[in-house]
Enzyme design. Structure first.
Site, short mmCIF file in Angstrom:
data_model
loop_
_atom_site.label_atom_id
_atom_site.label_comp_id
_atom_site.label_asym_id
_atom_site.label_seq_id
_atom_site.Cartn_x
_atom_site.Cartn_y
_atom_site.Cartn_z
N GLU A 157 29.88 45.37 38.28
CA GLU A 157 29.07 44.50 37.65
C GLU A 157 27.94 45.12 36.93
O GLU A 157 26.99 44.67 36.93
CB GLU A 157 28.83 43.17 38.31
CG GLU A 157 29.97 42.62 38.91
CD GLU A 157 29.87 41.24 39.53
OE1 GLU A 157 28.83 41.19 40.33
OE2 GLU A 157 30.67 40.31 39.37
N GLU A 197 27.85 29.25 46.11
CA GLU A 197 27.66 29.43 44.62
C GLU A 197 28.85 28.82 43.82
O GLU A 197 28.54 28.28 42.84
CB GLU A 197 28.33 30.88 44.47
CG GLU A 197 28.12 31.65 43.12
CD GLU A 197 28.25 32.95 43.10
OE1 GLU A 197 28.04 33.72 44.18
OE2 GLU A 197 28.45 33.54 42.02
N ASP A 227 36.49 36.22 44.37
CA ASP A 227 34.84 36.05 44.42
C ASP A 227 34.66 34.67 45.03
O ASP A 227 33.85 33.76 44.43
CB ASP A 227 34.23 36.19 43.28
CG ASP A 227 32.81 36.40 43.16
OD1 ASP A 227 32.08 36.59 44.29
OD2 ASP A 227 32.13 36.31 42.17
#
Ligand SMILES: *[C@@H]1O[C@H](CO)[C@@H](O)[C@H](O)[C@H]1NC(C)=O
Ligand SMILES: *[C@@H]1O[C@H](CO)[C@@H](O)[C@H](O)[C@H]1NC(C)=O
Ligand SMILES: *[C@@H]1O[C@H](CO)[C@@H](O)[C@H](O)[C@H]1NC(C)=O
Ligand SMILES: *[C@@H]1O[C@H](CO)[C@@H](O)[C@H](O)[C@H]1NC(C)=O
Ligand SMILES: *[C@@H]1O[C@H](CO)[C@@H](O)[C@H](O)[C@H]1NC(C)=O
Ligand SMILES: *[C@@H]1O[C@H](CO)[C@@H](O)[C@H](O)[C@H]1NC(C)=O
Ligand SMILES: *[C@@H]1O[C@H](CO)[C@@H](O)[C@H](O)[C@H]1NC(C)=O
Ligand SMILES: *[C@@H]1O[C@H](CO)[C@@H](O)[C@H](O)[C@H]1NC(C)=O
Ligand SMILES: *[C@@H]1O[C@H](CO)[C@@H](O)[C@H](O)[C@H]1NC(C)=O
Ligand SMILES: *[C@@H]1O[C@H](CO)[C@@H](O)[C@H](O)[C@H]1NC(C)=O
Ligand SMILES: *[C@@H]1O[C@H](CO)[C@@H](O)[C@H](O)[C@H]1NC(C)=O
Ligand SMILES: *[C@@H]1O[C@H](CO)[C@@H](O)[C@H](O)[C@H]1NC(C)=O
Length: 839
Positions: A301, A407, A379
């Protein structure tokens, strides 16, 4: 031996703001322990205040004081005269008291706990182990458990690490509980009281390392001043046996701002770079002699890494592993490496990336490298299959990466008890070489014979007194530590220990919170993303509210490939991406074949028509509709379930949680409507039960008579009922919306769906025939402690309900909204709900 019989007296009740988490040592009800004898003395076999054994003595004394109102003095010299409770290492104990009979086999950090003899023994394999034993004993007492025990306990995984994603400026990536307790303004904070409190909480659940800075690491963490600051953090951690870990930025040797000048390259095979990291490692160990090691996110990333120089990921990991070896440190090297992909390629699949990048490197890592693998291949989604990388590394120890930070899972504003999700992976049998290969036995090192291994969680503890922003979210942190110690435990048992410690043992309290928590992940999965489609949050922005379309047409490859006829990622070998083949044969066969793929992962592995029939007998689309209604209905029940606790727990926490559960109940309806409307719109397939798009109790705001308000087309369309809302004409004016009520006269629950954006505190008032019935303010950024969105969207969409509102047919409803800041007092719709109806 004089063990005094207890004379009960109640201790002071601490402020119930969450700060003490599950270590409250609240007084037990009088009379429940009159038969119990407590020690008159605590002997903690180390007098150094930095010793976890010393801490254990203090903690035990604090526990006796709180739980029983009894002062017990602590001494540090072994004495046979009054030795009612001895805590220390086994070595120290044996020096004074002679060989322990039936000396237990203990791994590093393990302990022996016995209250069977005349002396209570709490003995660690090392100092930290003694502290763990003390916390375990206190946990029993605080729950009113006075049973006689004598057992040894050792942790399953050696590395039980917490990863904080704290930035140097004091913000926290994915932080929802306040600012960093470690950093502010680019520096380590002066007052590290909270860091010490955190270490205490973590020690009580056996966590032994905290990586204090974000994996997206800022090189300034390694400035001369900050290295000193890291030393101070390690100093406050040390008495709790918690070690410091550090995230590194791979490009640090080529960047100014660190304690060592830049050298123009970060090529891991360049001797200058090797010398740079060796020197840096020495500097860090000068300040933190017991540092646990490094955590590295490389070539991931946008983070720099060895691939920039055409070196391998193992070259990158070994660069850090070697200088750590003389210090006993380890490298946690993240497997989260993937490239952006193009959806028009049917065979492109990000889920394959970790195995593709790491499989061939097995055997090329130094012994002190551990590969840190997210539980699923994407993820932290609401459901994913087990990462196949666990079944592809045999010579390299592995750690599982979990996320206590919610998240994608409601960001601590929705209750989601995560251990049942984690257990789907920890208990998953990968059948490597057709032999039992449970993930928990792989990460412990047992399956492939490694001493190292780990259980890691990303945690977003912040300055809020609740630590995570939400009292109930703390069960996830507690359970993480418990499972890292021993993954073969029942999530519900762990939860109930947590409830008794955090609240109390009242059966209503235990039952209610158990029920809500155990239903919470299934409910969230139902109203967010089911059948393995992933959490349909806005993946390009805040990972919070629903935005199904954001999965598509971008390189992140979390595609659903949903269209008018069909949905799902074909990950089979025969016609899809071939991901299924990354698993050992038995698992590959199960997932390759649609008939043996479980419904809850159907769309992860297969591309099917919306009318495809599930094992359950329903079609895919009808399951979507039903699950979203069922999940959001379940979330409604959490409110009355919680309300049964009024008066049974303190008001402060009762009200905090009630607020959040009410919020979740409302936002779950936003989720439900967004997702079902989106797919109803896409497929044109009606809901068999006629619920989708049919809302007889609603009044759309855009259908009201507007003055100072205008119609606003919400983007995405499904974030608003009927695609439209109203906003004030300018950001600083007031708008009015009126309508005549056509509902029968009676008493209703009055619900308003509106938009509370960050960056403004709009106010609203609702009148019925000029009688003020509701008044509210757009201040979620304060009250929720977390501001999901500055936009008018499904993250800022929210509901408030007023119960028992009386109306007469023909009354005029008037809503007056006053804009503030960027917040234009948006309203989506109102509902007048007869008793028992939620819509
Ligand atoms: C006492 O604790 C200190 C600090 O942890 C440690 O260095 C020392 O070895 C301990 N002493 C004994 C005798 O265990
Ligand atoms: C690193 O931290 C410093 C100090 O807070 C800050 O000024 C800088 O912008 C940060 N760099 C990055 C890349 O975030
Ligand atoms: C190293 O730093 C220099 C100066 O900032 C920069 O120009 C160069 O691109 C960097 N090298 C790499 C590989 O990033
Ligand atoms: C590393 O430290 C040694 C000894 O102090 C010094 O000679 C060398 O220049 C340093 N190298 C780097 C790259 O910092
Ligand atoms: C890495 O390899 C690619 C392809 O072989 C080449 O184009 C590139 O210049 C190389 N980069 C470095 C830093 O050596
Ligand atoms: C994806 O591939 C298609 C077909 O090859 C191409 O037209 C499109 O430009 C590509 N998209 C991106 C973002 O590269
Ligand atoms: C903690 O967060 C709540 C909102 O969740 C907020 O009301 C409170 O002021 C915060 N407290 C601290 C100390 O940050
Ligand atoms: C096989 O893959 C193609 C794309 O390459 C897809 O269009 C088709 O629907 C798939 N067939 C089946 C039976 O899944
Ligand atoms: C799926 O739907 C398409 C389009 O309606 C149809 O042609 C195809 O036969 C269907 N496939 C299955 C397996 O039902
Ligand atoms: C989830 O949805 C399924 C399908 O509608 C239903 O059977 C199940 O009871 C639901 N569970 C929860 C907790 O909502
Ligand atoms: C889907 O939603 C769009 C945007 O609101 C609308 O224009 C379109 O007519 C809808 N299609 C169906 C089939 O409902
Ligand atoms: C008014 O609100 C709009 C939309 O939310 C925003 O873009 C704009 O910046 C706001 N203006 C002011 C002065 O806050």
């Amino acid at each position: 031996m004089r063990c005094l019989l207890l004379l009960a007296s109640l201790g002071l009740v601490a402020a119930e703001n969450g700060l003490n988490a599950w270590l409250r040592y609240a007084p037990l009800p009088r009379g429940t322990y009159s038969h119990v004898s407590l020690p008159s003395d605590i002997i903690a076999l180390n007098s150094s205040q930095t010793s976890p054994v010393y801490t254990a003595g203090q903690e035990l004394a604090k526990g006796f004081e709180g739980i029983f109102g009894k002062h017990v003095s602590v001494s540090h010299k072994a004495s046979k005269a009054s030795s009612c409770l001895v805590v220390g290492t086994i070595d120290e104990y044996e020096k004074s008291y002679g060989k322990l009979k039936n000396a237990p086999e203990l791994k590093d950090d393990g302990y022996w706990l016995s209250n069977k003899g005349s002396t209570i023994q709490i003995l660690g394999q090392n100092e930290r182990g003694a502290l763990y034993g003390a916390f375990q004993y206190l946990s029993m007492l605080a729950q009113g458990d006075f049973s006689k025990v004598a057992y040894a306990s050792s942790p399953a995984t050696a590395a039980r690490w917490v990863n904080q994603w704290d930035n140097m400026d004091g913000s926290i990536e994915r932080g929802y509980g306040g600012a960093s307790i470690f950093f502010s303004n680019g520096l380590v904070v002066d007052d590290l009281t909270r860091a010490g409190d955190y270490a205490r909480i973590l020690a009580s659940i056996g966590v032994n390392t905290v990586v204090v800075n974000n994996v997206n690491a800022n090189v300034t963490t390694l400035s001369t001043e900050n290295i000193k600051g890291l030393g101070r953090i390690a100093d406050v951690f040390r008495p709790y046996g918690v070690q410091l870990g550090l995230s590194l930025n791979f490009a640090a040797p080529n960047t100014s701002g660190t304690a060592i000048p830049p050298i123009g390259t970060y090529d891991p095979l360049d001797p200058k770079v090797v010398a740079w990291w060796t020197n840096m490692t020495e500097l860090i160990y000068d300040a933190v002699p017991d540092m646990a090691g490094y955590l590295v996110k490389a070539d991931s990333e946008g983070q720099p890494g060895p691939l920039v120089y055409n070196r391998t990921l193992s070259d990158g990991a070994n660069l850090f592993a070697r200088p750590l070896q003389p210090h006993g440190g380890i490298v946690m090297f993240r497997a989260f490496v993937y490239n952006l992909l193009n959806e028009s390629d049917w065979k492109a699949d990000r889920a394959k990336a970790a195995v593709d990048f790491f499989k061939d490197l097995d055997g090329k890592f130094e012994d002190n490298v551990v590969i840190q693998i997210k539980f699923g291949p994407i993820d932290f989604q609401v459901r994913e299959p087990t990462s196949p990388l666990f079944a592809n590394l045999f010579k390299t120890p592995t750690a599982i990466e979990l996320e206590v930070a919610q998240e994608y899972l409601g960001q601590q504003c929705h209750l989601v008890y995560l251990p049942p999700l984690w257990k789907t992976v920890l208990d998953f049998d990968l059948r490597v070489q057709n032999k039992p290969s449970l993930v928990r036995n792989i990460i412990s090192g047992e399956r492939f014979n490694h001493k190292l291994g780990g259980t890691v969680a990303v945690v977003n503890v912040g300055t809020n007194t609740t630590w995570l922003g939400s009292h109930l979210a703390m069960s996830n942190l507690y359970a993480f530590g418990r499972l890292a110690w021993n993954a073969d435990q029942d999530p519900q048992d762990i939860l109930q220990d947590w409830i008794r410690l955090t609240f109390n043992g009242n059966p209503t309290v235990v039952d209610s919170i158990t029920q809500m928590s155990m239903e919470s992940w299934p409910a969230y999965e139902n109203y967010s993303g089911n059948l393995g489609i992933q959490t349909l949050t806005d993946i390009l922005f805040n990972h919070y509210g629903p935005r199904a379309a954001s999965q598509e047409l971008n390189g992140y490859a979390q595609w659903t490939r949903a269209d008018h006829d069909s949905v799902g990622m074909d990950r089979t070998l025969k016609n899809g991406t071939g991901y299924s083949r990354q698993y050992p044969d038995e698992i590959y066969n199960m997932y390759e074949n649609i008939d043996t793929t479980p419904d809850n992962l159907l769309l992860w592995f297969h591309h099917v028509n919306w009318t495809h029939q599930l094992h359950s007998g329903k079609t895919v689309i009808q399951h979507f509709y039903d699950a979203h209604y069922d999940g959001s209905n379940m979330a409604q029940t959490f409110v009355p379930t919680w309300e049964t606790l009024k008066g049974k727990i303190d008001n402060e926490r009762y009200n905090d949680v009630l607020f959040r559960q009410t919020y979740q109940a409302g936002h779950s309806l936003v989720w439900r409507d967004s997702i079902v409307n989106y797919f109803h719109n896409m497929t044109s397939i009606p809901d068999k039960h006629g619920r989708v798009g049919n809302h007889p109790w609603r009044i759309e705001a855009e259908d009201m008579e507007l003055d100072g308000y205008k119609v606003y087309q919400v983007n995405p369309f499904e974030a608003a009922s009927n695609a439209n809302a109203i906003v004030t004409i300018t950001n600083s004016t007031t708008g009015t919306a009126t309508t005549k009520l056509k509902f029968e006269s009676g008493t209703y629950d009055f619900a308003v769906n509106y938009f509370d954006q960050i960056g403004g505190k709009a106010t609203w008032k609702a009148y019925i025939d000029d009688r003020l019935v509701a008044e509210w303010i757009g201040n979620m950024e304060d009250t929720l402690g977390h501001a999901p969105s500055p936009y008018l969207d499904s993250s800022s969409a929210i509901r408030k309900t007023w119960h028992g509102v009386k109306i007469k047919k023909g009354d005029t409803l008037k809503i007056v909204g006053k804009a503030d800041g960027i917040e234009p007092a948006g309203v989506d719709y109102v509902s007048f709900l007869p008793k028992g109806i939620v819509d």
